[in-house]
Design a protein around this motif. Structure first.
Motif, PDB file in Angstrom:
ATOM      1  N   ARG A   1     -10.087 -26.713 -13.366  1.00  0.00           N
ATOM      2  CA  ARG A   1      -8.989 -26.041 -12.491  1.00  0.00           C
ATOM      3  C   ARG A   1     -10.027 -24.599 -11.794  1.00  0.00           C
ATOM      4  O   ARG A   1      -9.274 -24.115 -10.926  1.00  0.00           O
ATOM      5  CB  ARG A   1      -8.021 -25.526 -13.264  1.00  0.00           C
ATOM      6  N   CYS A   2     -11.288 -24.351 -12.351  1.00  0.00           N
ATOM      7  CA  CYS A   2     -11.919 -23.424 -11.976  1.00  0.00           C
ATOM      8  C   CYS A   2     -13.253 -23.453 -11.661  1.00  0.00           C
ATOM      9  O   CYS A   2     -13.875 -22.827 -10.992  1.00  0.00           O
ATOM     10  CB  CYS A   2     -11.813 -22.221 -13.056  1.00  0.00           C
ATOM     11  N   CYS A   3     -14.132 -24.662 -11.963  1.00  0.00           N
ATOM     12  CA  CYS A   3     -15.283 -24.990 -11.925  1.00  0.00           C
ATOM     13  C   CYS A   3     -15.698 -26.111 -11.243  1.00  0.00           C
ATOM     14  O   CYS A   3     -16.702 -26.920 -11.421  1.00  0.00           O
ATOM     15  CB  CYS A   3     -15.830 -24.922 -13.263  1.00  0.00           C
ATOM     16  N   PHE A   4     -14.633 -26.932 -10.660  1.00  0.00           N
ATOM     17  CA  PHE A   4     -14.936 -28.139  -9.917  1.00  0.00           C
ATOM     18  C   PHE A   4     -15.234 -27.999  -8.661  1.00  0.00           C
ATOM     19  O   PHE A   4     -14.368 -27.350  -7.825  1.00  0.00           O
ATOM     20  CB  PHE A   4     -13.386 -29.047 -10.123  1.00  0.00           C
ATOM     21  N   ILE A   5     -16.191 -28.867  -8.343  1.00  0.00           N
ATOM     22  CA  ILE A   5     -16.742 -28.952  -6.678  1.00  0.00           C
ATOM     23  C   ILE A   5     -16.204 -30.135  -6.243  1.00  0.00           C
ATOM     24  O   ILE A   5     -16.647 -31.233  -6.604  1.00  0.00           O
ATOM     25  CB  ILE A   5     -18.076 -28.783  -6.658  1.00  0.00           C
ATOM     26  N   GLY A   6     -15.008 -30.258  -5.309  1.00  0.00           N
ATOM     27  CA  GLY A   6     -14.471 -31.397  -5.171  1.00  0.00           C
ATOM     28  C   GLY A   6     -15.032 -32.521  -4.371  1.00  0.00           C
ATOM     29  O   GLY A   6     -15.181 -33.630  -4.475  1.00  0.00           O
ATOM     30  N   GLN A   7     -15.842 -32.106  -3.403  1.00  0.00           N
ATOM     31  CA  GLN A   7     -16.605 -33.214  -2.418  1.00  0.00           C
ATOM     32  C   GLN A   7     -17.514 -33.885  -3.165  1.00  0.00           C
ATOM     33  O   GLN A   7     -17.646 -35.040  -2.972  1.00  0.00           O
ATOM     34  CB  GLN A   7     -17.098 -32.427  -1.350  1.00  0.00           C
ATOM     35  N   SER A   8     -18.319 -33.364  -4.221  1.00  0.00           N
ATOM     36  CA  SER A   8     -19.075 -34.088  -4.906  1.00  0.00           C
ATOM     37  C   SER A   8     -18.919 -34.394  -6.142  1.00  0.00           C
ATOM     38  O   SER A   8     -19.529 -35.102  -7.063  1.00  0.00           O
ATOM     39  CB  SER A   8     -20.491 -33.135  -5.055  1.00  0.00           C
ATOM     40  N   LEU A   9     -17.391 -34.026  -6.421  1.00  0.00           N
ATOM     41  CA  LEU A   9     -16.975 -34.597  -7.865  1.00  0.00           C
ATOM     42  C   LEU A   9     -17.580 -33.982  -9.159  1.00  0.00           C
ATOM     43  O   LEU A   9     -17.850 -34.780  -9.967  1.00  0.00           O
ATOM     44  CB  LEU A   9     -16.739 -36.074  -7.846  1.00  0.00           C
ATOM     45  N   THR A  10     -18.320 -32.837  -8.664  1.00  0.00           N
ATOM     46  CA  THR A  10     -18.915 -32.194  -9.628  1.00  0.00           C
ATOM     47  C   THR A  10     -18.218 -31.308 -10.622  1.00  0.00           C
ATOM     48  O   THR A  10     -17.647 -30.437  -9.774  1.00  0.00           O
ATOM     49  CB  THR A  10     -20.424 -31.760  -9.092  1.00  0.00           C
TER      50      THR A  10
END
Length: 404
Positions: A201-210
């Motif tokens: 919820r706070c540390c997710f980078i959506g485009q790279s699923l990282t």
């Protein structure tokens, strides 16, 4: 042909079976509640229309507990029809008595039949009782819910709703791989999914699923059993796993991410996939399977000013027209789960429904486990326990027989 149905709100499949199997010109429903008959048959019509079956539905109200009233209505319908079939599958004893009396008077143009849902056959009740027709009549999960007046809600309508999973070969393999990791330490797995859910919820980078965790959030990441993450990387479930001053890795894909960030999600999918692979000869045991099924009770999307009555069922299996409602618990179980399962299953499965609880940690609950087992037995809920989940052969046998 005209089919006469005794409306039965408790077991709606009895009222749609004739239309699916026999495709009559018209079906006349006899019952005391015309509004409910009209509401339910709207769902029947949508199912039949999707299958290219055109049936006229008519309603004839009768006063409950008056044999003469039922007899008079039956005689009126039969006298207006060239050929009639009275379906004895639904209705109470009074209707059946009336049907027997009327049949004696109109036996030249009337037949009596009933449906056997366990073997998908129509049985002739007015001659020798032989099976006169057998056909694989089936409902899918969505149709079964519609028959009982509800609707399955999907996540393209609402945020919290039924997920449309893409269960291709690669994802099925990933589910089995993750389960092999999960079952070795289910408590640690649940702890990991809860922590990952919070971090995403706070540390997710959506485009790279990282997931990239640094700073204060790293303290939370340190609580994750690192051995599980190393194993998941070895199995190709996550990539580029790094630890040190924080934590980072990439999920294999979005569906895998959902399995790793919601406690219990993996167990539901594993049960669904295992059930889907069961066969009887060349045919699958279950013709339709739903996972994480959100059911809207009245089948309507209401305005924000009204409260929606919705429930989620972890897994629904369809065997022909018989539904199996399954609750999956990858942690502790309480009796509320049994009551919820029983209420929803009976509402959307009637008297033919089967119920099951998959409990992966029941043995660790001590004396409470015996109470859960006893209550489940009282409520006709089958239990699949720890030992069954650890032994694939035993699990398959249990799942294969849930509908019987």
């Amino acid at each position: 042909m005209t089919v006469i149905e005794f409306f039965d709100k408790e077991s709606a499949i009895e009222n749609i079976a004739s239309a699916l199997l026999c495709s009559p010109e018209r079906i006349v429903f006899i019952g005391s509640d015309v509004q409910l008959m009209d509401k339910r048959t709207r769902g029947y019509k949508s199912i039949l229309a999707a299958r290219g079956i055109n049936v006229e539905f008519l309603f004839r109200p009768v006063t409950r507990n008056r044999l003469n009233a039922v007899t008079d209505v039956l005689e009126s319908i039969i006298s207006e029809s060239e050929e009639c079939c009275i379906d004895l599958s639904g209705g109470d004893e009074l209707y059946l008595v009336a049907a027997g009396a009327v049949y004696q008077k109109y036996r030249e143009k009337t037949t009596l039949r009933r449906f056997n849902f366990n073997c998908n056959s129509v049985i002739n009740c007015d001659t020798d009782g032989n099976v006169i027709e057998k056909s694989p009549v089936m409902l899918n999960v969505d149709e079964n819910v519609i028959v009982y007046g509800g609707r399955v809600i999907y996540n393209d309508e609402k945020t919290i709703a039924t997920q449309r999973w893409i269960l291709n070969r690669d994802f099925k393999s990933d589910i089995k791989t993750m389960w092999e990791v999960c079952k070795k330490d289910r408590a640690s797995w649940n702890a990991m999914t809860n922590i990952l859910a919070r971090l995403c919820r706070c540390c997710f980078i959506g485009q790279s699923l990282t997931l990239s965790v640094r700073g204060d959030d790293a303290r939370e990441a340190e609580k994750i059993p690192s051995g599980i993450l190393y194993t998941l990387e070895e199995r190709g479930i996550i990539h580029n796993f790094k630890t040190g001053r924080g934590l980072s890795f990439a999920f294999k894909n979005e569906q895998v991410m959902k399995c790793l960030t919601k406690a219990g999600q993996l167990l539901e999918l594993f049960i669904a996939v295992t059930a889907a692979e069961l066969n009887e000869g060349e045919e699958p045991v279950y013709n339709s399977i739903g996972n994480g099924v959100y059911i809207d009770w009245d089948g309507k999307t209401n305005s924000y000013s009204r409260v929606e009555v919705e429930n989620e069922i972890d897994v629904i299996l369809m065997k022909g027209m018989i539904p199996v409602f399954v609750s999956c618990k990858n942690g502790a179980v309480d009796t509320d789960e049994l009551y919820k399962l029983s209420v929803v299953a009976e509402r959307f499965g009637g008297k033919y429904v089967r119920k099951a609880l998959v409990a992966s940690q029941l043995d660790s609950m001590g004396y409470r486990a015996e109470y859960i087992r006893a209550r489940a037995a009282d409520m006709n809920i089958d239990i699949i326990e720890d030992g069954d989940l650890l032994n694939n052969e035993k699990l398959c046998e249990k799942l294969r027989n849930l509908w019987k």
